[in-house]
Scaffold this motif. Structure first.
Motif, PDB file in Angstrom:
ATOM      1  N   ASP A  10     100.800 -34.536 -30.692  1.00  0.00           N
ATOM      2  CA  ASP A  10     100.732 -35.458 -29.560  1.00  0.00           C
ATOM      3  C   ASP A  10     100.729 -36.908 -30.036  1.00  0.00           C
ATOM      4  O   ASP A  10     100.090 -37.237 -31.045  1.00  0.00           O
ATOM      5  N   VAL A  11     101.418 -37.759 -29.286  1.00  0.00           N
ATOM      6  CA  VAL A  11     101.391 -39.194 -29.563  1.00  0.00           C
ATOM      7  C   VAL A  11     100.042 -39.771 -29.150  1.00  0.00           C
ATOM      8  O   VAL A  11      99.496 -40.661 -29.794  1.00  0.00           O
ATOM      9  N   GLU A  12      99.486 -39.261 -28.049  1.00  0.00           N
ATOM     10  CA  GLU A  12      98.149 -39.655 -27.630  1.00  0.00           C
ATOM     11  C   GLU A  12      97.504 -38.474 -26.916  1.00  0.00           C
ATOM     12  O   GLU A  12      98.183 -37.572 -26.432  1.00  0.00           O
ATOM     13  N   GLY A  13      96.177 -38.497 -26.880  1.00  0.00           N
ATOM     14  CA  GLY A  13      95.439 -37.520 -26.083  1.00  0.00           C
ATOM     15  C   GLY A  13      95.059 -38.138 -24.754  1.00  0.00           C
ATOM     16  O   GLY A  13      95.102 -39.370 -24.580  1.00  0.00           O
ATOM     17  N   HIS A  14      94.677 -37.291 -23.801  1.00  0.00           N
ATOM     18  CA  HIS A  14      94.354 -37.779 -22.464  1.00  0.00           C
ATOM     19  C   HIS A  14      93.047 -37.145 -21.995  1.00  0.00           C
ATOM     20  O   HIS A  14      92.825 -35.941 -22.187  1.00  0.00           O
ATOM     21  N   SER A  15      92.194 -37.966 -21.400  1.00  0.00           N
ATOM     22  CA  SER A  15      91.015 -37.441 -20.720  1.00  0.00           C
ATOM     23  C   SER A  15      91.137 -37.776 -19.246  1.00  0.00           C
ATOM     24  O   SER A  15      91.583 -38.880 -18.890  1.00  0.00           O
ATOM     25  N   ASP A  54     103.220 -30.993 -14.242  1.00  0.00           N
ATOM     26  CA  ASP A  54     104.330 -31.854 -13.838  1.00  0.00           C
ATOM     27  C   ASP A  54     104.431 -33.091 -14.722  1.00  0.00           C
ATOM     28  O   ASP A  54     105.523 -33.606 -14.968  1.00  0.00           O
ATOM     29  N   ARG A  55     103.272 -33.577 -15.190  1.00  0.00           N
ATOM     30  CA  ARG A  55     103.255 -34.775 -16.025  1.00  0.00           C
ATOM     31  C   ARG A  55     103.359 -34.440 -17.511  1.00  0.00           C
ATOM     32  O   ARG A  55     103.201 -35.322 -18.357  1.00  0.00           O
ATOM     33  N   MET A  56     103.579 -33.167 -17.822  1.00  0.00           N
ATOM     34  CA  MET A  56     103.684 -32.700 -19.210  1.00  0.00           C
ATOM     35  C   MET A  56     102.413 -33.024 -20.003  1.00  0.00           C
ATOM     36  O   MET A  56     102.468 -33.468 -21.148  1.00  0.00           O
ATOM     37  N   LEU A  57     101.258 -32.803 -19.383  1.00  0.00           N
ATOM     38  CA  LEU A  57      99.972 -33.065 -20.011  1.00  0.00           C
ATOM     39  C   LEU A  57      99.230 -31.773 -20.358  1.00  0.00           C
ATOM     40  O   LEU A  57      98.031 -31.790 -20.629  1.00  0.00           O
ATOM     41  N   LEU A  58      99.904 -30.651 -20.329  1.00  0.00           N
ATOM     42  CA  LEU A  58      99.308 -29.391 -20.765  1.00  0.00           C
ATOM     43  C   LEU A  58      99.684 -29.158 -22.231  1.00  0.00           C
ATOM     44  O   LEU A  58     100.694 -29.686 -22.705  1.00  0.00           O
ATOM     45  N   PRO A  59      98.885 -28.389 -22.992  1.00  0.00           N
ATOM     46  CA  PRO A  59      97.716 -27.626 -22.572  1.00  0.00           C
ATOM     47  C   PRO A  59      96.493 -28.518 -22.328  1.00  0.00           C
ATOM     48  O   PRO A  59      96.384 -29.613 -22.882  1.00  0.00           O
ATOM     49  N   ALA A  60      95.583 -27.993 -21.467  1.00  0.00           N
ATOM     50  CA  ALA A  60      94.395 -28.757 -21.095  1.00  0.00           C
ATOM     51  C   ALA A  60      93.163 -27.873 -21.177  1.00  0.00           C
ATOM     52  O   ALA A  60      93.228 -26.652 -20.942  1.00  0.00           O
ATOM     53  N   ILE A  61      92.044 -28.497 -21.511  1.00  0.00           N
ATOM     54  CA  ILE A  61      90.741 -27.842 -21.445  1.00  0.00           C
ATOM     55  C   ILE A  61      89.974 -28.470 -20.292  1.00  0.00           C
ATOM     56  O   ILE A  61      89.782 -29.688 -20.252  1.00  0.00           O
ATOM     57  N   THR A 119      95.143 -32.549 -23.218  1.00  0.00           N
ATOM     58  CA  THR A 119      94.337 -33.189 -22.178  1.00  0.00           C
ATOM     59  C   THR A 119      93.000 -32.487 -22.037  1.00  0.00           C
ATOM     60  O   THR A 119      92.916 -31.258 -22.169  1.00  0.00           O
ATOM     61  N   VAL A 120      91.958 -33.272 -21.784  1.00  0.00           N
ATOM     62  CA  VAL A 120      90.631 -32.756 -21.459  1.00  0.00           C
ATOM     63  C   VAL A 120      90.287 -33.224 -20.053  1.00  0.00           C
ATOM     64  O   VAL A 120      90.435 -34.410 -19.737  1.00  0.00           O
ATOM     65  N   VAL A 121      89.853 -32.294 -19.205  1.00  0.00           N
ATOM     66  CA  VAL A 121      89.464 -32.615 -17.827  1.00  0.00           C
ATOM     67  C   VAL A 121      87.960 -32.434 -17.688  1.00  0.00           C
ATOM     68  O   VAL A 121      87.420 -31.378 -18.050  1.00  0.00           O
ATOM     69  N   LEU A 122      87.280 -33.467 -17.188  1.00  0.00           N
ATOM     70  CA  LEU A 122      85.840 -33.389 -16.925  1.00  0.00           C
ATOM     71  C   LEU A 122      85.646 -33.374 -15.416  1.00  0.00           C
ATOM     72  O   LEU A 122      85.900 -34.378 -14.731  1.00  0.00           O
ATOM     73  N   GLU A 123      85.176 -32.242 -14.899  1.00  0.00           N
ATOM     74  CA  GLU A 123      84.994 -32.127 -13.459  1.00  0.00           C
ATOM     75  C   GLU A 123      83.753 -32.877 -12.984  1.00  0.00           C
ATOM     76  O   GLU A 123      83.698 -33.349 -11.857  1.00  0.00           O
ATOM     77  N   LYS A 124      82.735 -32.942 -13.837  1.00  0.00           N
ATOM     78  CA  LYS A 124      81.498 -33.651 -13.498  1.00  0.00           C
ATOM     79  C   LYS A 124      81.012 -34.397 -14.724  1.00  0.00           C
ATOM     80  O   LYS A 124      81.326 -34.022 -15.856  1.00  0.00           O
ATOM     81  N   LEU A 125      80.212 -35.414 -14.491  1.00  0.00           N
ATOM     82  CA  LEU A 125      79.622 -36.175 -15.586  1.00  0.00           C
ATOM     83  C   LEU A 125      78.120 -35.943 -15.660  1.00  0.00           C
ATOM     84  O   LEU A 125      77.365 -36.789 -16.142  1.00  0.00           O
ATOM     85  N   GLU A 126      77.690 -34.784 -15.179  1.00  0.00           N
ATOM     86  CA  GLU A 126      76.295 -34.388 -15.304  1.00  0.00           C
ATOM     87  C   GLU A 126      76.244 -32.888 -15.533  1.00  0.00           C
ATOM     88  O   GLU A 126      77.194 -32.159 -15.232  1.00  0.00           O
ATOM     89  N   LYS A 127      75.128 -32.427 -16.088  1.00  0.00           N
ATOM     90  CA  LYS A 127      74.976 -31.010 -16.364  1.00  0.00           C
ATOM     91  C   LYS A 127      73.508 -30.626 -16.250  1.00  0.00           C
ATOM     92  O   LYS A 127      72.619 -31.490 -16.257  1.00  0.00           O
ATOM     93  N   PHE A 128      73.253 -29.331 -16.159  1.00  0.00           N
ATOM     94  CA  PHE A 128      71.876 -28.828 -16.100  1.00  0.00           C
ATOM     95  C   PHE A 128      71.385 -28.623 -17.526  1.00  0.00           C
ATOM     96  O   PHE A 128      72.013 -27.920 -18.321  1.00  0.00           O
TER      97      PHE A 128
END
Length: 825
Positions: A450-455, A301-308, A415-424
């Motif tokens: 892109d004009v800017e990237g988003h995290s 909806d915010r036109m922030l795709l594609p995303a990882i 866009t990059v989405v981080l679901e957690k800020l920790e890992k095993f």
């Protein structure tokens, strides 16, 4: 480092270049005719750091280029190739840390120079190796150097892409071996992510390779906007008001997550209430996390795709795809779906029909057509190729990926989405580092698109806004060497240089360079603490006697009084009496000591205690200095001692060593278990094995189970000659482990036969469904381990006797079939 080899920090300025800058640039253009010609063929102008690095190459110097992911470092490598192609016979080797990256780079260079001019060498792939430009994995180049291959003739440039991999715990040594042992006339183009000690690494390159310029750019080509998803509300991480500092946390975020009290307390305001355990009490409502399909819809909806979506587990990646499929969300048009299906069918045309259901092909294809896919090491290579191809063509909108994607192929997103800020990390759940955060978010923002990237960080209870902001504002991480001598390295280098010269060469490694620099810092600290020790000693001086002796008696008494006597009442009676007698004796000696009568005794004692504690700390630093000085050469000496003991090397009267017949076999064996393989070949342990059994044994040697892998098939091991051969192999491993530990070397984990029965069945012709069910492994993992089995079988073929070589060849043919044969990565 010479002045010319110093750091060049290249970046743009909002006000544009000054007159002095324009004059300097004009001078460079006048002398860099090649660079000006190269620029005319580009569709874009070079950034300052790219121009500076290419100019250095044009002057015949090596370069280290450290810049953020997606900044365009590879244009520097492309200029080196362009320079080489303008010469009659000059060659370029382009090395990468992984086969997928090699394949991608090979395809790009073929499109520019044609198939006749470009080759590919990745261990299991051999295409046009005598081409002018050859793409290869770094291990292939290392092996080529040790073999003194004639392919090194006329080599002018070597590109070390992702050179920061030399910090990799398992494979990093390969990069240092290449840097140390390439012919001195070869120039290096070292491309690195942004590291905080690029100058230190550049200093080392200057020391071992000669003229080297360090070019550092810390500017992202596409600015990064950082957001936090709290419940269903997306807010900026940092305060965007003009008066605020760029790293100040957004007050709205603090309000949403109840962090206002914490922020005020840190800033010197009222202390606020504390909950259980001393932690600040939460304020504000508990936030409910959005489902993955909801996040994808918000981004759309915010036109922030594609995303990882970076998910730190393979199962999590696959679950993400299934969740979006169940939701019914579709992110593609009819035309895009048709193009996706054509691409998938083309890449998978070689797969057998009976294997498609086993591989989950139809569900995977449905996800692709909806614009969604997973990307991780467990994915079938053919599937992974399709995902990479479609994402680069903007046909996929959401990819759920593990962190390996951030270090590998070129797949930028908006866009990059981080679901957690920790890992095993293999042992425990740990927070991701600033360096890992930088790598992950480096995929956000497509240059020229892109004009800017988003995290987007998905908020979860327990996160600290200040800690998140600190993580996101620190851009760099240090590059630390993981270099250590191996058995294979030792015999190859001793064959070329002799023992003493090899020892000297290894002392020039980056590992020793860093150790020596740390020794300088430690020595400085020792000197500083020594001054404090002298002051404490002066303060504890007593006019009645030696207070150091008296203080030692006080510590002895304290230690005795604090000692617990083990055992019960009856058993400990004698021990208690003995301790009491010792206490009485020490007290008597204290009372007789001249310092006991000093009126300033307790003041002296306080200074004495400070002196003692600092002395212990100082002694530890001195021990660290001793352990780090010559650490790499010391490890090499221990490795050499083991090889001498086992007969792979023969000592000579002048302190040198020559390589024996067994050592020449060891020269052709690479990997963590190189010595074990060589010993098994020497003892003829595997000579009675059939091709399928030998493949199973190779799987036992190379396989390293992940924590969640649980094949558990040891009870069904192949019968016949396999079991006795396995027992002998494990006996040899145990003997080698004892020898290594006696030599003060780190031991190794025993081989595991967990994959043996599955590999035996595969090499015997069993169906893919049966093998994957037996092993309980994803298809991609099975292919990856099969490739390593083939690699070891090739080594056995080259190092074993004629009969075993023939068995190994047949075993290789038996394993290289079906999805293993079709896999290109």
């Amino acid at each position: 480092m010479t002045p010319a080899a110093g750091r060049s920090t290249a970046g743009g300025s909002a006000a544009g270049p000054s007159a002095a800058d324009r004059f300097a640039a004009a001078k460079v253009r006048n002398r860099s005719r090649n660079l000006e010609l190269f620029r005319t063929d580009l569709r874009f102008d070079l950034d300052p750091f790219q121009f500076a690095a290419c100019d250095s190459l044009d002057q015949g110097r090596s370069v280290l280029v450290a810049a953020p992911t997606g900044a365009g470092k590879t244009i520097v490598a492309e200029f080196a190739i362009w320079l080489a192609m303008r010469q009659p016979t000059a060659k370029v080797f382009y090395t990468t840390p992984m086969k997928a990256l090699s394949n991608q780079k090979y395809a790009e260079l073929v499109a520019v120079y044609g198939e006749s001019e470009v080759g590919l060498l990745t261990g299991d792939t051999n295409v046009n190796p005598r081409a002018r430009v050859v793409v290869m994995t770094t291990e292939v180049l290392r092996n080529m150097i040790y073999a003194d291959s004639d392919l090194l003739d006329d080599l002018a440039w070597v590109v070390l892409d992702e050179v920061h991999y030399l910090a990799d715990r398992f494979r990093g040594a390969v990069w240092e071996e290449v840097i140390l042992h390439l012919p001195t006339e070869v120039r290096l183009v070292s491309l690195s992510a942004t590291v905080s000690n690029a100058e230190e690494f550049g200093d080392w390159l200057q020391t071992v390779r000669g003229d080297t310029d360090v070019i550092v750019s810390e500017d992202r080509p596409v600015p990064l906007e950082q957001h936090v998803l709290v419940g269903n509300k997306m807010v900026d991480l940092f305060d965007s008001s003009g008066a605020a500092a760029t790293n100040r946390v957004n007050p709205e975020l603090l309000r949403l997550v109840g962090g206002g009290a914490r922020s005020e307390r840190n800033g010197g305001g009222h202390r606020g209430r504390r909950g259980r355990g001393g932690y600040p009490e939460r304020r504000g409502p508990r936030t409910e996390k959005m489902y993955r399909e909801q996040i994808a819809k918000v981004l759309d909806d915010r036109m922030l795709l594609p995303a990882i979506f970076f998910v730190f587990s393979r199962n999590g990646c696959d679950q993400g795809v299934r969740q979006i499929l169940r939701s019914g969300l579709s992110l593609t048009t009819v035309q895009e779906r048709n193009e996706i299906r054509e691409t998938a069918e083309y890449h998978c045309r070689t797969l057998l029909d009976e294997d498609l259901a086993v591989l989950g092909y139809w569900e995977w294809l449905e996800g692709l057509e909806r614009g969604v896919a997973a990307h991780h090491a467990g994915l079938l290579p053919a599937f992974k190729e399709v995902v990479e191809d479609l994402f680069q063509r903007k046909l996929l909108k959401v990819v759920f990926a593990t962190e390996t994607l951030a270090l590998g192929v070129n797949m930028p997103a908006r866009t990059v989405v981080l679901e957690k800020l920790e890992k095993f990390n293999g042992e425990a759940r740990v927070p991701i580092t600033p360096g890992e955060y930088t790598q992950l978010t480096g995929r956000a923002g497509r240059r020229g698109i892109d004009v800017e990237g988003h995290s987007v960080i998905q908020w979860s209870d327990g996160l600290d806004p200040q800690a998140v902001a600190s993580l996101a504002s620190r851009r760099t991480y240090p590059l630390n060497s993981s270099f250590k001598p191996t058995y294979n390295m030792a015999v190859n280098l001793i064959e070329q240089f002799g023992r003493q010269r090899t020892r000297e060469v290894l002392e020039t490694s980056f590992a020793q360079f860093q150790a020596d620099r740390s020794v300088v810092d430690l020595a400085r600290k020792v000197r500083s603490q020594q001054e404090s020790l002298d002051g404490y000693r002066q303060a504890m001086q007593c006019h009645l006697g030696d207070f150091t002796e008296y203080a030692a008696l006080r510590r002895e008494l304290s230690d005795l009084e604090g000692t617990n006597v083990p055992g019960g009442r009856e058993a400990s009676h004698g021990a208690r009496a003995e301790r009491q007698a010792a206490i009485t004796d020490v007290r008597r000696r204290m009372q007789r000591h001249p310092c006991h009568a000093c009126p300033d005794r307790e003041a002296h004692a306080r200074w004495s205690e400070r002196w003692y504690k600092l002395k212990r700390a100082n002694d530890k630093l001195v021990q660290q200095i001793r352990s780090r000085t010559g650490a790499v050469a010391t490890t090499f000496d221990r490795v050499t001692d083991v090889l001498l003991q086992l007969g792979y090397l023969v000592a000579t009267d002048d302190g040198e060593a020559t390589v024996a017949a067994g050592g020449r076999r060891l020269q052709r064996i690479y990997g963590e278990r190189d010595l074990l393989v060589a010993e098994c070949l020497e003892a003829g342990v595997w000579k009675e094995l059939t091709p399928a059994q030998l493949a199973a044994m190779a799987a036992t040697i190379v396989y390293q189970p992940r924590r969640e892998d649980a094949p558990g098939t040891e009870h069904a091991l192949p019968r016949g000659a396999f079991r006795p051969a396995l027992d002998e192999t494990l006996d040899i491993w145990a003997r080698l482990d004892d020898i290594e530990r006696d030599a003060r070397l780190a031991g190794s984990q025993p081989p595991t036969p967990a994959m043996a029965v599955g590999m035996f069945r595969w090499a015997s012709g069993s169906a893919l469904d049966d093998v994957l069910r037996t092993l309980d492994l994803p298809a991609g993992d099975f292919v990856r381990w099969s490739k390593q089995v083939i690699d070891l079988l090739d080594q056995i073929r080259n190092a074993g006797d004629d009969a075993l070589a023939q068995t190994a060849r047949r075993a290789t043919d038996a394993v290289r079939r079906g999805i293993v044969a079709y896999a290109t990565v």
